[in-house]
Design a protein around this motif. Structure first.
Motif, PDB file in Angstrom:
ATOM      1  N   ALA A 139      48.469  39.237  31.256  1.00  0.00           N
ATOM      2  CA  ALA A 139      48.997  40.461  30.638  1.00  0.00           C
ATOM      3  C   ALA A 139      49.105  41.581  31.668  1.00  0.00           C
ATOM      4  N   ASP A 140      48.110  41.688  32.550  1.00  0.00           N
ATOM      5  CA  ASP A 140      48.152  42.711  33.607  1.00  0.00           C
ATOM      6  C   ASP A 140      49.354  42.503  34.525  1.00  0.00           C
TER       7      ASP A 140
ATOM      8  N   LYS B  73      44.046  37.997  29.980  1.00  0.00           N
ATOM      9  CA  LYS B  73      44.029  39.401  30.405  1.00  0.00           C
ATOM     10  C   LYS B  73      44.746  39.584  31.742  1.00  0.00           C
TER      11      LYS B  73
ATOM     12  N   ASN C 128      45.992  39.176  22.895  1.00  0.00           N
ATOM     13  CA  ASN C 128      45.098  38.047  23.181  1.00  0.00           C
ATOM     14  C   ASN C 128      45.066  37.173  21.932  1.00  0.00           C
TER      15      ASN C 128
ATOM     16  N   CYS D 117      39.993  33.802  27.957  1.00  0.00           N
ATOM     17  CA  CYS D 117      40.345  35.208  27.741  1.00  0.00           C
ATOM     18  C   CYS D 117      40.611  35.940  29.049  1.00  0.00           C
ATOM     19  N   VAL D 118      39.866  35.625  30.073  1.00  0.00           N
ATOM     20  CA  VAL D 118      40.064  36.306  31.351  1.00  0.00           C
ATOM     21  C   VAL D 118      41.440  35.968  31.926  1.00  0.00           C
TER      22      VAL D 118
ATOM     23  N   ASP E 165      43.448  43.421  22.268  1.00  0.00           N
ATOM     24  CA  ASP E 165      42.393  42.436  22.490  1.00  0.00           C
ATOM     25  C   ASP E 165      41.240  42.750  21.539  1.00  0.00           C
TER      26      ASP E 165
ATOM     27  N   TYR F  52      48.875  46.429  24.999  1.00  0.00           N
ATOM     28  CA  TYR F  52      48.047  45.219  24.973  1.00  0.00           C
ATOM     29  C   TYR F  52      46.988  45.364  23.883  1.00  0.00           C
TER      30      TYR F  52
END
Length: 397
Positions: free
Chosen positions: A45-46, A42, A117, A38-39, A62, A60
């Motif tokens: 996506a950033d 993220k 996500n 997941c990290v 999640d 986004y």
């Protein structure tokens, strides 16, 4: 036996046949990133949002990873169903009840790019990360891979898993990048959004009653043919299809050179005509133009189309006469459709107010007189003189 039983042609249709917009679970352009921690999702996506956020409206989705029972925030704890806080540099909503799918689509209708996500949520397209450490997790999600558009290899992987190749028949046609190749990944999303730019159609508004003029303004011969057809001919080089909008019940010319689009939102004037166009083709953008603009020229249309911003709700000209945006020579994007319906639900059927109160791209017309509309016999005579003067000047030159 009921009246319609045994006669399929007379069976009652429970719902109107409507053309549905091509949205996914949330938005028109959405991708679930799945297969990585997941990290990592993220951070990816950033990177994409950071690179494309200046040009496109990005979002986004999640799911919280807090396994403990989370206390309700704000006034929800005391029984409110909704808590809104103006945080000055951003807005915050807290909801007590789960949002229904239609509510989520309303919230994300204005987005151009939505990343999800995929370890927790679904989207209509997927980006799959190939990570040795998440192999078992990805295997469990095979049924979610319905429309894979990109593979990303983590540092610990150099090829797709065999079960991916077996489950996705066209895997060889799907691009494969390294997860660390951010420039290629960003370029992929940028290309996808450019390709998804809505097709531009034109709608010539010819369904007005012309009460102040006393006769049909769309039939006035300013330039050698009825004005509605002259306007349609001028629009043809800039749009895929050109339609002429008529009011319900209005007599139409059976030999008309352009297809018609009948107003199905009756009694709302131009507002209803715009909604009727979106009802027919909700995934198209519409260059809407009134037929009573005898000084309109190709340069003004070319400038509007050239500066079109499909990320905005609409692209419109500023009118120096009204000091407001001009809604009847404007490009309305598909994302304006739910907004127009929302305004109507609140008792407002003024397209100009929609432009004033939403995110639009506002332009200055290269020739402001091109926005001049004609509503009365007096205005008609004034514009006739202007046209004759221009013709005389062109002949002399």
């Amino acid at each position: 036996m009921t009246l319609n039983e045994g006669n399929p042609e007379k069976k009652h249709r429970k719902h109107a046949k409507l053309t549905r917009p091509s949205t996914g679970n949330y938005s028109r352009n959405e991708w679930a990133i799945v297969g990585g921690p997941c990290v990592v999702i993220k951070l990816l996506a950033d990177d994409v949002i950071g690179a494309l956020g200046a040009e496109y409206k990005c979002a986004y989705i999640d799911t919280s990873h807090n396994d403990d029972v989370t206390l309700l925030p704000g006034r929800l704890a005391t029984g409110a169903i909704l808590d809104y806080t103006d945080q000055l540099n951003y807005q915050q909503f807290n909801f007590q009840n789960p949002l229904m799918p239609y509510q989520l689509k309303q919230q994300f209708a204005n987005t151009d790019l939505l990343l999800v996500n995929g370890n927790h949520q679904l989207a209509k397209a997927q980006v799959v990360i190939i990570d040795i450490n998440k192999r078992a997790s990805l295997l469990k999600r095979l049924d979610q891979l319905t429309n894979v558009e990109l593979f990303l290899l983590a540092d610990n992987s150099d090829d797709l898993f065999d079960f991916i190749k077996e489950a996705i028949p066209n895997w060889q046609q799907i691009p494969v990048y390294k997860l660390g190749d951010k420039e290629k990944i960003i370029a992929f999303f940028d290309a996808q959004l450019k390709q998804a730019k809505p097709v531009l159609n034109a709608l010539v508004l010819a369904g007005g009653k012309s009460e102040r003029m006393g006769f049909d303004k769309g039939g006035i011969n300013w330039h050698g043919k009825p004005q509605r057809y002259y306007m349609a001919d001028m629009l043809k080089p800039f749009c895929k299809d050109v339609y002429i909008s008529y009011a319900a019940g209005q007599v139409e010319d059976v030999n008309a050179p352009y297809p018609s689009l009948t107003d199905t939102f009756t009694g709302l004037g131009p507002y209803g005509a715009i909604l009727s166009a979106f009802r027919e083709q909700p995934d198209s953008a519409w260059l809407v133009i009134a037929c009573d603009l005898p000084l309109m020229d190709e340069g003004t249309l070319r400038n509007l189309v050239a500066w079109r911003n499909s990320s905005s709700v609409a692209t419109a000209y500023y009118s120096p006469v009204t000091d407001f945006p001009e809604p009847l020579i404007a490009i309305w994007e598909p994302k304006s459709y739910p907004i127009l319906l929302s305004f109507l639900a609140q008792g407002n059927s003024c397209p100009r107010k929609v432009l004033i109160n939403t995110d639009i791209t506002l332009l200055n017309a290269p020739q402001p007189e091109a926005l001049t509309n004609v509503n009365t016999p007096e205005e008609l005579e004034t514009v006739k003189r202007i046209i004759h003067q221009k013709l005389a000047a062109n002949e002399q030159s």
